[in-house]
Design an enzyme around this catalytic site. Structure first.
Site, PDB file in Angstrom:
ATOM      1  N   LYS A   1       0.831  -1.206   0.000  1.00  0.00           N
ATOM      2  CA  LYS A   1       0.000   0.000   0.000  1.00  0.00           C
ATOM      3  C   LYS A   1       0.867   1.259   0.000  1.00  0.00           C
ATOM      4  CE  LYS A   1      -2.069   1.482   3.716  1.00  0.00           C
ATOM      5  NZ  LYS A   1      -2.973   1.598   4.892  1.00  0.00           N
TER       6      LYS A   1
ATOM      7  N   ASP B   1      -6.624   1.289   0.963  1.00  0.00           N
ATOM      8  CA  ASP B   1      -6.719   1.433   2.415  1.00  0.00           C
ATOM      9  C   ASP B   1      -8.121   1.019   2.848  1.00  0.00           C
ATOM     10  OD1 ASP B   1      -8.331   3.517   1.592  1.00  0.00           O
ATOM     11  OD2 ASP B   1      -7.395   5.020   2.885  1.00  0.00           O
TER      12      ASP B   1
END
Length: 224
Positions: free
Chosen positions: A120, A138
């Site tokens: 991420k 997220d």
């Protein structure tokens, strides 16, 4: 969700916010890397408050290493998991100097090899710094992709791949920011603001929040 509906969703988001930006405050790729590393399980606001103090004192790998672990912790102790994050940041700074001349690498494998940098975080850097059409999933994007039907998936990896397949090419550069902001401020976790949502008619969520009832006319209740 069909391609026509997906295109319309991003066209509307683009019209309202043609140049979306991260809410993390940074001036250099290195500052963004540190801010994103600190942002895990923390709000952007709390990160910005901490990095304002930190970056005024140290905003290069060399300068942060010079702070030492205790010195770094003193600047970020208001952030959750600051002990672990401090250790990862110091190790990352050392590796940036050792392997990359102190610069933030553009290569995904090199980014993910840094302590505390997962997929991420690497996606955020590749997208925001280098302009690559990556998708950092997220909690907001994961919720939004599943709730709307845009890219359902049981894992962040599945949602990421679904979005990469679903988002029209012309919108891929900014899609990550649009979705995060929409999930953060409109398609919220507990009570999505469906009546105010500009894509509510395109969203496939079956349990949309109903509009607030109109206020009653107080004159109707006047006793005569």
């Amino acid at each position: 969700m069909n391609a026509e509906k997906s295109h319309e969703i991003f066209a509307r988001l683009c019209t309202v916010n043609p140049n979306p930006r991260t809410e993390l405050v940074y001036r250099t790729p290195f500052e963004l890397l540190i801010a994103v590393m600190l942002s895990a399980q923390a709000t952007d606001k709390s990160v910005n408050q901490a990095t304002a103090r930190l970056f005024a004192r140290a905003n290069t790998p060399e300068a942060i290493l010079a702070l030492g672990e205790d010195g770094l912790k003193a600047h970020i102790r208001t952030i959750g998991l600051f002990n672990t994050k401090a250790r990862n940041i110091l190790r990352t700074c050392a590796l940036l100097i050792e392997r990359h001349g102190g610069a933030v690498p553009r290569d995904r494998a090199a980014l993910e090899a840094l302590p505390g940098v997962g997929r991420k975080t690497a996606n955020v850097i590749l997208n925001t710094v280098f302009g690559e059409p990556t998708m950092a999933v997220d909690t907001h994007i994961f919720r939004l992709a599943n709730r709307t039907g845009l890219a359902p998936g049981k894992t962040p990896a599945a949602v990421e791949q679904g979005l990469l397949n679903q988002v029209p090419r012309e919108f891929q550069r900014n899609a990550h920011h649009w979705l995060i902001l929409h999930g953060r401020y409109v398609c919220t976790a507990r009570k999505p603001r469906c009546p105010e949502c500009l894509i509510a008619d395109l969203c496939e969520y079956p349990d949309k929040t109903p509009p607030h009832p109109a206020p009653s006319n107080t004159l109707d209740h006047v006793q005569h």
